[in-house]
Scaffold this motif. Structure first.
Motif, PDB file in Angstrom:
ATOM      1  N   LEU A 184     -23.841  13.492 -16.893  1.00 36.39           N
ATOM      2  CA  LEU A 184     -23.610  14.799 -17.490  1.00 36.39           C
ATOM      3  C   LEU A 184     -22.639  14.672 -18.665  1.00 36.39           C
ATOM      4  O   LEU A 184     -22.827  15.323 -19.698  1.00 36.39           O
ATOM      5  CB  LEU A 184     -23.064  15.775 -16.451  1.00 36.39           C
ATOM      6  N   ARG A 185     -21.626  13.823 -18.517  1.00 32.61           N
ATOM      7  CA  ARG A 185     -20.706  13.592 -19.639  1.00 32.61           C
ATOM      8  C   ARG A 185     -21.458  13.053 -20.849  1.00 32.61           C
ATOM      9  O   ARG A 185     -21.238  13.493 -21.991  1.00 32.61           O
ATOM     10  CB  ARG A 185     -19.608  12.596 -19.242  1.00 32.61           C
ATOM     11  N   LYS A 186     -22.362  12.113 -20.613  1.00 29.63           N
ATOM     12  CA  LYS A 186     -23.137  11.540 -21.712  1.00 29.63           C
ATOM     13  C   LYS A 186     -24.018  12.598 -22.371  1.00 29.63           C
ATOM     14  O   LYS A 186     -24.106  12.680 -23.603  1.00 29.63           O
ATOM     15  CB  LYS A 186     -24.000  10.396 -21.195  1.00 29.63           C
ATOM     16  N   GLU A 187     -24.657  13.436 -21.547  1.00 28.06           N
ATOM     17  CA  GLU A 187     -25.532  14.476 -22.085  1.00 28.06           C
ATOM     18  C   GLU A 187     -24.741  15.477 -22.939  1.00 28.06           C
ATOM     19  O   GLU A 187     -25.174  15.856 -24.034  1.00 28.06           O
ATOM     20  CB  GLU A 187     -26.232  15.210 -20.941  1.00 28.06           C
ATOM     21  N   LEU A 188     -23.570  15.888 -22.440  1.00 27.10           N
ATOM     22  CA  LEU A 188     -22.753  16.834 -23.202  1.00 27.10           C
ATOM     23  C   LEU A 188     -22.266  16.210 -24.508  1.00 27.10           C
ATOM     24  O   LEU A 188     -22.184  16.893 -25.538  1.00 27.10           O
ATOM     25  CB  LEU A 188     -21.560  17.295 -22.367  1.00 27.10           C
ATOM     26  N   GLY A 189     -21.958  14.911 -24.466  1.00 24.46           N
ATOM     27  CA  GLY A 189     -21.545  14.235 -25.691  1.00 24.46           C
ATOM     28  C   GLY A 189     -22.634  14.249 -26.747  1.00 24.46           C
ATOM     29  O   GLY A 189     -22.372  14.512 -27.927  1.00 24.46           O
ATOM     30  N   LEU A 190     -23.867  13.995 -26.331  1.00 20.68           N
ATOM     31  CA  LEU A 190     -24.992  14.002 -27.269  1.00 20.68           C
ATOM     32  C   LEU A 190     -25.247  15.414 -27.809  1.00 20.68           C
ATOM     33  O   LEU A 190     -25.480  15.601 -29.010  1.00 20.68           O
ATOM     34  CB  LEU A 190     -26.248  13.464 -26.580  1.00 20.68           C
ATOM     35  N   ARG A 191     -25.206  16.400 -26.917  1.00 20.91           N
ATOM     36  CA  ARG A 191     -25.439  17.778 -27.353  1.00 20.91           C
ATOM     37  C   ARG A 191     -24.334  18.276 -28.273  1.00 20.91           C
ATOM     38  O   ARG A 191     -24.582  19.009 -29.242  1.00 20.91           O
ATOM     39  CB  ARG A 191     -25.570  18.683 -26.127  1.00 20.91           C
ATOM     40  N   GLY A 192     -23.116  17.855 -27.993  1.00 19.21           N
ATOM     41  CA  GLY A 192     -21.999  18.273 -28.833  1.00 19.21           C
ATOM     42  C   GLY A 192     -22.120  17.739 -30.242  1.00 19.21           C
ATOM     43  O   GLY A 192     -21.933  18.465 -31.222  1.00 19.21           O
ATOM     44  N   ARG A 193     -22.444  16.452 -30.365  1.00 18.22           N
ATOM     45  CA  ARG A 193     -22.622  15.850 -31.685  1.00 18.22           C
ATOM     46  C   ARG A 193     -23.737  16.558 -32.457  1.00 18.22           C
ATOM     47  O   ARG A 193     -23.578  16.900 -33.640  1.00 18.22           O
ATOM     48  CB  ARG A 193     -22.937  14.364 -31.529  1.00 18.22           C
ATOM     49  N   ALA A 194     -24.847  16.805 -31.800  1.00 14.88           N
ATOM     50  CA  ALA A 194     -25.987  17.445 -32.459  1.00 14.88           C
ATOM     51  C   ALA A 194     -25.633  18.858 -32.912  1.00 14.88           C
ATOM     52  O   ALA A 194     -26.017  19.289 -34.009  1.00 14.88           O
ATOM     53  CB  ALA A 194     -27.185  17.482 -31.509  1.00 14.88           C
ATOM     54  N   ARG A 195     -24.864  19.582 -32.100  1.00 12.86           N
ATOM     55  CA  ARG A 195     -24.504  20.962 -32.462  1.00 12.86           C
ATOM     56  C   ARG A 195     -23.618  20.996 -33.699  1.00 12.86           C
ATOM     57  O   ARG A 195     -23.824  21.821 -34.606  1.00 12.86           O
ATOM     58  CB  ARG A 195     -23.782  21.635 -31.279  1.00 12.86           C
ATOM     59  N   VAL A 196     -22.642  20.091 -33.757  1.00 13.61           N
ATOM     60  CA  VAL A 196     -21.733  20.077 -34.907  1.00 13.61           C
ATOM     61  C   VAL A 196     -22.479  19.695 -36.177  1.00 13.61           C
ATOM     62  O   VAL A 196     -22.297  20.314 -37.232  1.00 13.61           O
ATOM     63  CB  VAL A 196     -20.558  19.110 -34.642  1.00 13.61           C
ATOM     64  N   VAL A 197     -23.323  18.665 -36.095  1.00 11.57           N
ATOM     65  CA  VAL A 197     -24.074  18.235 -37.286  1.00 11.57           C
ATOM     66  C   VAL A 197     -24.969  19.357 -37.795  1.00 11.57           C
ATOM     67  O   VAL A 197     -25.090  19.582 -39.005  1.00 11.57           O
ATOM     68  CB  VAL A 197     -24.893  16.974 -36.967  1.00 11.57           C
ATOM     69  N   GLU A 198     -25.584  20.083 -36.877  1.00 13.37           N
ATOM     70  CA  GLU A 198     -26.526  21.134 -37.265  1.00 13.37           C
ATOM     71  C   GLU A 198     -25.834  22.374 -37.811  1.00 13.37           C
ATOM     72  O   GLU A 198     -26.284  22.966 -38.798  1.00 13.37           O
ATOM     73  CB  GLU A 198     -27.374  21.536 -36.056  1.00 13.37           C
ATOM     74  N   ARG A 199     -24.709  22.780 -37.195  1.00 13.96           N
ATOM     75  CA  ARG A 199     -24.143  24.096 -37.490  1.00 13.96           C
ATOM     76  C   ARG A 199     -22.875  24.077 -38.341  1.00 13.96           C
ATOM     77  O   ARG A 199     -22.569  25.058 -39.019  1.00 13.96           O
ATOM     78  CB  ARG A 199     -23.823  24.835 -36.177  1.00 13.96           C
ATOM     79  N   PHE A 200     -22.103  22.995 -38.257  1.00 13.75           N
ATOM     80  CA  PHE A 200     -20.793  22.977 -38.903  1.00 13.75           C
ATOM     81  C   PHE A 200     -20.664  21.747 -39.791  1.00 13.75           C
ATOM     82  O   PHE A 200     -20.616  20.619 -39.294  1.00 13.75           O
ATOM     83  CB  PHE A 200     -19.670  22.964 -37.859  1.00 13.75           C
ATOM     84  N   SER A 201     -20.610  21.967 -41.072  1.00 12.82           N
ATOM     85  CA  SER A 201     -20.354  20.872 -42.009  1.00 12.82           C
ATOM     86  C   SER A 201     -19.569  21.424 -43.176  1.00 12.82           C
ATOM     87  O   SER A 201     -19.735  22.588 -43.575  1.00 12.82           O
ATOM     88  CB  SER A 201     -21.663  20.240 -42.492  1.00 12.82           C
ATOM     89  N   TRP A 202     -18.703  20.589 -43.758  1.00 11.53           N
ATOM     90  CA  TRP A 202     -17.929  21.027 -44.917  1.00 11.53           C
ATOM     91  C   TRP A 202     -18.821  21.210 -46.133  1.00 11.53           C
ATOM     92  O   TRP A 202     -18.535  22.046 -47.000  1.00 11.53           O
ATOM     93  CB  TRP A 202     -16.815  20.038 -45.207  1.00 11.53           C
ATOM     94  N   GLN A 203     -19.911  20.466 -46.190  1.00 13.36           N
ATOM     95  CA  GLN A 203     -20.835  20.621 -47.319  1.00 13.36           C
ATOM     96  C   GLN A 203     -21.434  22.029 -47.325  1.00 13.36           C
ATOM     97  O   GLN A 203     -21.505  22.688 -48.374  1.00 13.36           O
ATOM     98  CB  GLN A 203     -21.938  19.566 -47.251  1.00 13.36           C
ATOM     99  N   ARG A 204     -21.859  22.483 -46.178  1.00 19.31           N
ATOM    100  CA  ARG A 204     -22.434  23.825 -46.091  1.00 19.31           C
ATOM    101  C   ARG A 204     -21.364  24.887 -46.374  1.00 19.31           C
ATOM    102  O   ARG A 204     -21.624  25.873 -47.086  1.00 19.31           O
ATOM    103  CB  ARG A 204     -23.047  24.046 -44.709  1.00 19.31           C
ATOM    104  N   ALA A 205     -20.153  24.666 -45.836  1.00 20.56           N
ATOM    105  CA  ALA A 205     -19.075  25.615 -46.099  1.00 20.56           C
ATOM    106  C   ALA A 205     -18.752  25.688 -47.591  1.00 20.56           C
ATOM    107  O   ALA A 205     -18.508  26.775 -48.135  1.00 20.56           O
ATOM    108  CB  ALA A 205     -17.825  25.210 -45.316  1.00 20.56           C
ATOM    109  N   ALA A 206     -18.775  24.537 -48.268  1.00 25.03           N
ATOM    110  CA  ALA A 206     -18.465  24.518 -49.701  1.00 25.03           C
ATOM    111  C   ALA A 206     -19.520  25.261 -50.507  1.00 25.03           C
ATOM    112  O   ALA A 206     -19.196  25.965 -51.478  1.00 25.03           O
ATOM    113  CB  ALA A 206     -18.331  23.076 -50.189  1.00 25.03           C
TER     114      ALA A 206
END
Length: 428
Positions: free
Chosen positions: A390-412
């Motif tokens: 479960l820790r591994k699954e949450l780690g993968l989902r967390g990385r994917a969520r940040v890449v998809e939704r939160f980036s400084w490029q998009r904010a800029a």
């Protein structure tokens, strides 16, 4: 949703022309807090789009991309003095801002937002370097209104209302004397309330913050635009070469700030130690030897299980996230929740409180527990300690969520289009 946000239901358009932008921060060292990180990465993302960006900062000064200009706005920097009482020099008496800053500190106040905004307004009045726009990072001082009255387009980011910090500090104060000190320290909020009520362009970083800013400052939510923070996903990234310690927890917290909820994590750790004697906690923050957190650690007999690190490099922080089994964000309130996002970007499983905007950041890619509930926090940690898959699954989902939704490029890109609208409105 405001009209501005509707522009970004689909991918934002690239910039139409470069701008000359002044970013303001009254103290901007990334290791001082999240506001310094905000300036560092937003300025970098803006110059990568082609803008010319200068950061005007008081001390401690920021660590910036070499393409970003740094204009130092000196203060007395009383927090860095061995004795702020003895810091005043005769030359300072020639400056109203210097004298006010010293007197305020001497009487228990915090005047940096006020004096910084005065110094910036004075600098920009005499500077030959023109800017298309000034973007303030929550100093909210009277100097911003001076700039706005001069016809300079001014944008300000409010991460969250400091009213929350004040109330939690008042609740934690042991007696009326401490409550007086808390109220005196936060007296700058009266200035910020007046300034925010008159600013034309206000931005915040989460829907939760927009609601809270509206309530605290008494302005309509429709006046507050939303542009999420970014996460530096190129720096905060998984590293398979770092061996994970299955018994290490990590958190980022200012040890003696009640808002950060570290005491609940320490209480949870004490509950877990009998069943998990190898369990340890790494706190990215500075421990005050005689503070409330140090006393709590002694009371809970956790001295051998808790380690504090501070002033570390970003690279070292990334390694700590990669080495840790679980990252914990126990805050009672966050305007965004940058440490949770950075841990997720590193692929570390996250357990977060539901305080403030943390659920907006974590979503379904981490485990959420009620803020201020050490028992539920302990249960969540135990669940993940017993379930490495479960820790591994949450780690993968967390990385994917940040890449998809939160980036400084998009904010800029979003800020660029916002700047164009602000400038057009000012010209019109």
């Amino acid at each position: 949703m405001t009209a501005f946000e509707a522009t970004f239901e689909h991918e934002a358009r690239p910039i139409s022309r470069p701008l000359r932008i002044a970013l303001l921060g009254y103290r901007s060292d990334p290791f001082v807090g999240g506001q310094g990180i905000y300036l560092k990465f937003l300025s970098k993302a803006l110059v990568e789009l082609g803008h010319q960006v200068d950061v005007l900062s008081g001390p401690p000064y920021p660590d910036l991309d070499p393409r970003v200009g740094l204009i130092r706005i000196p203060s007395l920097d009383l927090f860095a003095c061995d004795s702020h009482v003895k810091a005043l020099r005769w030359r300072h008496l020639r400056s109203y801002s210097d004298t006010f800053e010293w007197c305020s500190m001497l009487t228990g106040g915090f005047s940096e937002p006020y004096t910084f905004s005065r110094r910036v307004a004075k600098y920009l009045r005499s500077s030959a370097k023109p800017y298309d726009l000034v973007h303030d990072n929550q100093s909210l001082g009277y100097g911003l209104l001076t700039l706005q009255r001069r016809g300079i387009p001014v944008v300000t980011t409010i991460h969250h209302p400091i009213h929350r910090d004040r109330q939690l500090a008042l609740d934690a104060a042991p007696n009326w004397k401490f409550r007086l000190l808390v109220r005196r320290w936060h007296s700058f909020l009266r200035m910020q309330e007046k300034v925010v009520s008159q600013l034309t362009n206000v931005v915040t970083v989460s829907e939760q913050s927009r609601q809270d800013i509206s309530g605290a400052f008494g302005i309509c939510q429709s006046r507050i635009d939303l542009i999420h923070n970014g996460i530096d996903t190129q720096t905060f990234t998984p590293n398979s070469e770092v061996a994970v310690d299955p018994w290490q927890l990590i958190t980022t917290a200012s040890a003696d700030q009640p808002l950060k909820g570290l005491r609940f994590l320490l209480q949870a750790l004490a509950q877990l130690r009998p069943d998990f004697p190898q369990l340890k906690l790494l706190v990215v923050g500075k421990l005050q030897p005689s503070g409330t957190t140090a006393r709590l650690i002694d009371k809970l007999e956790l001295a051998s299980a808790v380690r504090f690190v501070s002033g570390i490099s970003t690279e070292a922080l990334v390694e700590h996230y990669n080495r840790s089994a679980i990252a914990i964000s126990p805050s009672l309130y966050e305007g965004f929740g940058l440490p949770a996002g950075e841990a997720m970007a590193c692929g570390c499983a996250v357990i977060s409180s539901d305080g403030g905007a943390l659920p907006e950041v974590v979503g379904d890619a981490g485990m959420l527990v009620p803020a201020g509930d050490s028992g539920q926090l302990a249960n969540g940690i135990a669940t993940l300690l017993r379930d490495p898959e479960l820790r591994k699954e949450l780690g993968l989902r967390g990385r994917a969520r940040v890449v998809e939704r939160f980036s400084w490029q998009r904010a800029a890109i979003q800020f660029s289009n916002y700047y164009y609208r602000v400038i057009a409105n000012a010209d019109g």
